[in-house]
Scaffold this motif. Structure first.
Motif, PDB file in Angstrom:
ATOM      1  N   ALA A  32     -10.888 -40.551  92.247  1.00  0.00           N
ATOM      2  CA  ALA A  32     -10.493 -39.870  91.010  1.00  0.00           C
ATOM      3  C   ALA A  32      -9.080 -39.321  91.055  1.00  0.00           C
ATOM      4  O   ALA A  32      -8.629 -38.685  90.088  1.00  0.00           O
ATOM      5  N   GLY A  33      -8.368 -39.549  92.144  1.00  0.00           N
ATOM      6  CA  GLY A  33      -7.004 -39.046  92.247  1.00  0.00           C
ATOM      7  C   GLY A  33      -6.942 -37.536  92.346  1.00  0.00           C
ATOM      8  O   GLY A  33      -6.043 -36.894  91.803  1.00  0.00           O
ATOM      9  N   SER A  34      -7.898 -36.950  93.049  1.00  0.00           N
ATOM     10  CA  SER A  34      -7.947 -35.503  93.219  1.00  0.00           C
ATOM     11  C   SER A  34      -7.986 -35.184  94.707  1.00  0.00           C
ATOM     12  O   SER A  34      -7.561 -35.994  95.527  1.00  0.00           O
ATOM     13  N   ARG A  48     -13.009 -24.364  87.118  1.00  0.00           N
ATOM     14  CA  ARG A  48     -13.503 -25.045  85.920  1.00  0.00           C
ATOM     15  C   ARG A  48     -12.684 -26.306  85.695  1.00  0.00           C
ATOM     16  O   ARG A  48     -11.469 -26.243  85.526  1.00  0.00           O
ATOM     17  N   PRO A  49     -13.333 -27.477  85.721  1.00  0.00           N
ATOM     18  CA  PRO A  49     -12.580 -28.719  85.540  1.00  0.00           C
ATOM     19  C   PRO A  49     -12.093 -28.867  84.116  1.00  0.00           C
ATOM     20  O   PRO A  49     -12.724 -28.383  83.166  1.00  0.00           O
ATOM     21  N   SER A  50     -10.973 -29.534  83.954  1.00  0.00           N
ATOM     22  CA  SER A  50     -10.484 -29.842  82.618  1.00  0.00           C
ATOM     23  C   SER A  50     -11.386 -30.891  81.982  1.00  0.00           C
ATOM     24  O   SER A  50     -12.167 -31.573  82.655  1.00  0.00           O
ATOM     25  N   GLU A  51     -11.254 -31.026  80.678  1.00  0.00           N
ATOM     26  CA  GLU A  51     -12.018 -32.054  79.970  1.00  0.00           C
ATOM     27  C   GLU A  51     -11.691 -33.440  80.530  1.00  0.00           C
ATOM     28  O   GLU A  51     -12.590 -34.266  80.745  1.00  0.00           O
ATOM     29  N   GLU A  52     -10.412 -33.680  80.792  1.00  0.00           N
ATOM     30  CA  GLU A  52      -9.994 -34.961  81.356  1.00  0.00           C
ATOM     31  C   GLU A  52     -10.633 -35.196  82.717  1.00  0.00           C
ATOM     32  O   GLU A  52     -11.075 -36.310  83.029  1.00  0.00           O
ATOM     33  N   VAL A  54     -13.475 -33.915  83.876  1.00  0.00           N
ATOM     34  CA  VAL A  54     -14.905 -34.173  83.722  1.00  0.00           C
ATOM     35  C   VAL A  54     -15.144 -35.641  83.389  1.00  0.00           C
ATOM     36  O   VAL A  54     -16.000 -36.310  83.995  1.00  0.00           O
ATOM     37  N   LEU A  55     -14.367 -36.165  82.444  1.00  0.00           N
ATOM     38  CA  LEU A  55     -14.540 -37.558  82.042  1.00  0.00           C
ATOM     39  C   LEU A  55     -14.122 -38.517  83.152  1.00  0.00           C
ATOM     40  O   LEU A  55     -14.743 -39.572  83.345  1.00  0.00           O
ATOM     41  N   ARG A  56     -13.082 -38.158  83.896  1.00  0.00           N
ATOM     42  CA  ARG A  56     -12.633 -39.023  84.981  1.00  0.00           C
ATOM     43  C   ARG A  56     -13.694 -39.090  86.093  1.00  0.00           C
ATOM     44  O   ARG A  56     -14.009 -40.159  86.608  1.00  0.00           O
ATOM     45  N   LEU A  57     -14.251 -37.946  86.443  1.00  0.00           N
ATOM     46  CA  LEU A  57     -15.297 -37.930  87.468  1.00  0.00           C
ATOM     47  C   LEU A  57     -16.534 -38.678  86.990  1.00  0.00           C
ATOM     48  O   LEU A  57     -17.159 -39.425  87.753  1.00  0.00           O
ATOM     49  N   ALA A  58     -16.888 -38.479  85.726  1.00  0.00           N
ATOM     50  CA  ALA A  58     -18.042 -39.178  85.176  1.00  0.00           C
ATOM     51  C   ALA A  58     -17.843 -40.691  85.226  1.00  0.00           C
ATOM     52  O   ALA A  58     -18.774 -41.450  85.510  1.00  0.00           O
ATOM     53  N   GLU A  59     -16.620 -41.133  84.946  1.00  0.00           N
ATOM     54  CA  GLU A  59     -16.316 -42.567  84.997  1.00  0.00           C
ATOM     55  C   GLU A  59     -16.503 -43.109  86.408  1.00  0.00           C
ATOM     56  O   GLU A  59     -17.135 -44.158  86.607  1.00  0.00           O
ATOM     57  N   HIS A  60     -15.981 -42.415  87.404  1.00  0.00           N
ATOM     58  CA  HIS A  60     -16.069 -42.893  88.779  1.00  0.00           C
ATOM     59  C   HIS A  60     -17.466 -42.737  89.363  1.00  0.00           C
ATOM     60  O   HIS A  60     -17.805 -43.418  90.344  1.00  0.00           O
TER      61      HIS A  60
END
Length: 269
Positions: A32-34, A48-52, A54-60
């Motif tokens: 996820a590039g984190s 608290r994760p950003s909206e971006e 959350v979606l990036r982690l969900a994708e991976h």
């Protein structure tokens, strides 16, 4: 409908998905590039994760679309994915495409189900298999699992019922583990409780003794004095952006032996 567990923090939900995928915090962070530190802070609620994010982690983590909305809600953000009714004009092209696909697959059976196995479309090959079933099973909304495993449904006609039933229940269990769906759980509990008759002497042999080398577990079902053999294939839509579309599954039944091909083609249009 899925019950959204908004009382559970997004960190705990993400950790659950990461553990299901058997990834370490470091592996997820690299994808996820984190950083593993940030992933740890998110999972423990320290960050608290950003909206971006959350979606990036969900994708991976390959989280289903409906559950991505749950993650966003748990993190305090609005859902990103709509749940458009299938009869909405916006999905007209989708419905037309499905109808063309099912018709083009005839005379072989094919159908489309939603996330709870409610039948939303079917072709004449399916209608042929359901011929003679009691009206109470064929009254909309039809449920594919109920029709298949009910003692008054296809179950008495399925010659390898125990094997096919085990396959279907395992399929549902895998889905329940991924999606918190009360409707799917209710269907599973119902069909898992149906009695299974013992195979009687003279029944058709199981797939291991079949005259043709099956490449997957076949569905062996009687029709008008013939035993037809099918191998099931399930297709879903790629990169769906709508919950309804994401949960549609197109199931086609490929003839598993020459006798089945010959019989179905003999039925004509």
């Amino acid at each position: 409908m899925t019950t959204v567990a908004v009382d559970k923090g997004v960190g705990a939900l993400l950790r659950g998905w990461r553990e299901r995928r058997r990834l370490s915090q470091l592996e997820l962070a690299l994808r996820a590039g984190s950083s593993a530190r940030h992933i740890s802070f998110v999972e423990t609620g320290r960050s608290r994760p950003s909206e971006e994010m959350v979606l990036r982690l969900a994708e991976h983590l390959d989280v289903p679309v409906r559950e991505r909305n749950s993650l966003l809600l748990a993190a305090g953000y609005a859902p990103q994915y709509a749940e458009t009714p299938l009869d909405d004009p916006a999905l007209g092209a989708l419905r037309e495409g499905i109808e063309q696909l099912l018709a083009g697959y005839e005379p072989y059976p094919a159908l489309v189900v939603d996330g709870s196995y409610t039948v939303v479309a079917a072709n004449r090959g399916i209608t042929m298999l359901l011929d003679g079933l009691p009206e109470h099973l064929l009254t909309p909304p039809l449920n594919a699992m109920r029709i298949t495993l009910h003692p008054e449904g296809l179950a008495p006609r399925i010659r390898n019922l125990r094997e096919w039933r085990g396959h279907l229940l395992a399929q549902m269990e895998r889905q329940i583990a991924l999606v918190r769906s009360e409707a799917l759980r209710a269907v599973y509990d119902e069909v898992a409780g149906y009695p299974v008759a013992e195979r009687e002497a003279g029944d058709a042999p199981g797939p291991e003794a079949a005259p043709y080398p099956y490449f997957a577990l076949p569905l062996q079902v009687e029709h008008d004095g013939h035993v037809l053999s099918f191998v099931s294939s399930i297709s879903t839509f790629n990169t769906p952006m709508d919950v309804t579309v994401a949960e549609l599954a197109i199931e086609t039944f490929l003839p598993a032996d020459p006798a089945t091909v010959k019989y179905l083609q003999s039925l004509g249009p």
